[in-house]
Design a protein around this motif. Structure first.
Motif, PDB file in Angstrom:
ATOM      1  N   MET A  63       8.438  51.844  37.845  1.00  0.00           N
ATOM      2  CA  MET A  63       7.514  50.721  37.973  1.00  0.00           C
ATOM      3  C   MET A  63       6.260  51.028  37.157  1.00  0.00           C
ATOM      4  O   MET A  63       5.537  51.978  37.462  1.00  0.00           O
ATOM      5  CB  MET A  63       7.157  50.481  39.434  1.00  0.00           C
TER       6      MET A  63
ATOM      7  N   ASP B 153       2.263  43.805  43.827  1.00  0.00           N
ATOM      8  CA  ASP B 153       3.484  44.595  43.969  1.00  0.00           C
ATOM      9  C   ASP B 153       3.484  45.413  45.263  1.00  0.00           C
ATOM     10  O   ASP B 153       4.490  46.050  45.590  1.00  0.00           O
ATOM     11  CB  ASP B 153       3.649  45.558  42.783  1.00  0.00           C
TER      12      ASP B 153
ATOM     13  N   VAL C 111       8.845  40.899  37.937  1.00  0.00           N
ATOM     14  CA  VAL C 111       8.776  42.312  37.530  1.00  0.00           C
ATOM     15  C   VAL C 111       9.374  42.548  36.147  1.00  0.00           C
ATOM     16  O   VAL C 111       9.287  43.665  35.626  1.00  0.00           O
ATOM     17  CB  VAL C 111       9.482  43.228  38.557  1.00  0.00           C
TER      18      VAL C 111
ATOM     19  N   PHE D 134       9.227  46.692  35.265  1.00  0.00           N
ATOM     20  CA  PHE D 134      10.072  47.582  36.051  1.00  0.00           C
ATOM     21  C   PHE D 134      11.388  47.827  35.319  1.00  0.00           C
ATOM     22  O   PHE D 134      11.898  46.942  34.626  1.00  0.00           O
ATOM     23  CB  PHE D 134      10.389  46.961  37.418  1.00  0.00           C
TER      24      PHE D 134
END
Length: 127
Positions: A83, A90, A64, A68
């Motif tokens: 996000m 995900d 991520v 993120f």
């Protein structure tokens, strides 16, 4: 008792964005490292991101990183997970978490050290 309440999950198309929130109570929030984890169907719960007590240090899972962002507002006892550029992989239930020991640093924030879990919020990313 400690309560962690997540919100903000939902259904989004690939490439889209969501912002998760976690409202904490029953602990001295401003002194705790906080974290986000996720669990996809048939898979183990995994670490996503963590932030230290004052927001000055963060750590992310490689999957991520760059997409993120974890943040916190100690005045509101809330931790967030922004996000972006979401992918179908995900898709999972996302959990807010606090360590059992409030002195746990971000380097040691992982499933074995979590003392408190939220109820989870579903994030579904369609392709």
């Amino acid at each position: 008792q400690v309560q962690l309440v997540e919100s903000g999950g939902g259904l989004v198309q690939a490439g889209g964005s969501l912002r998760l929130s976690c409202a904490a109570s029953g602990l001295t929030f401003s002194t705790y490292t906080m974290g986000w984890f996720r669990q996809a169907p048939g898979k183990e719960r995994e670490f996503v991101a963590t932030i230290n007590w004052n927001g000055g240090s963060t750590r992310y899972a490689d999957s991520v990183k760059g997409r993120f962002t974890i943040s916190r507002d100690n005045a509101k006892n809330t931790v967030y997970l922004q996000m972006n550029s979401l992918k179908p992989e995900d898709t999972a239930v996302y959990y807010c978490a606090a360590p059992g020991n409030r002195f746990t640093t971000i380097q040691f924030m992982g499933v074995p050290n979590v003392g408190y879990w939220g109820q989870g919020t579903q994030v579904t990313v369609s392709s």
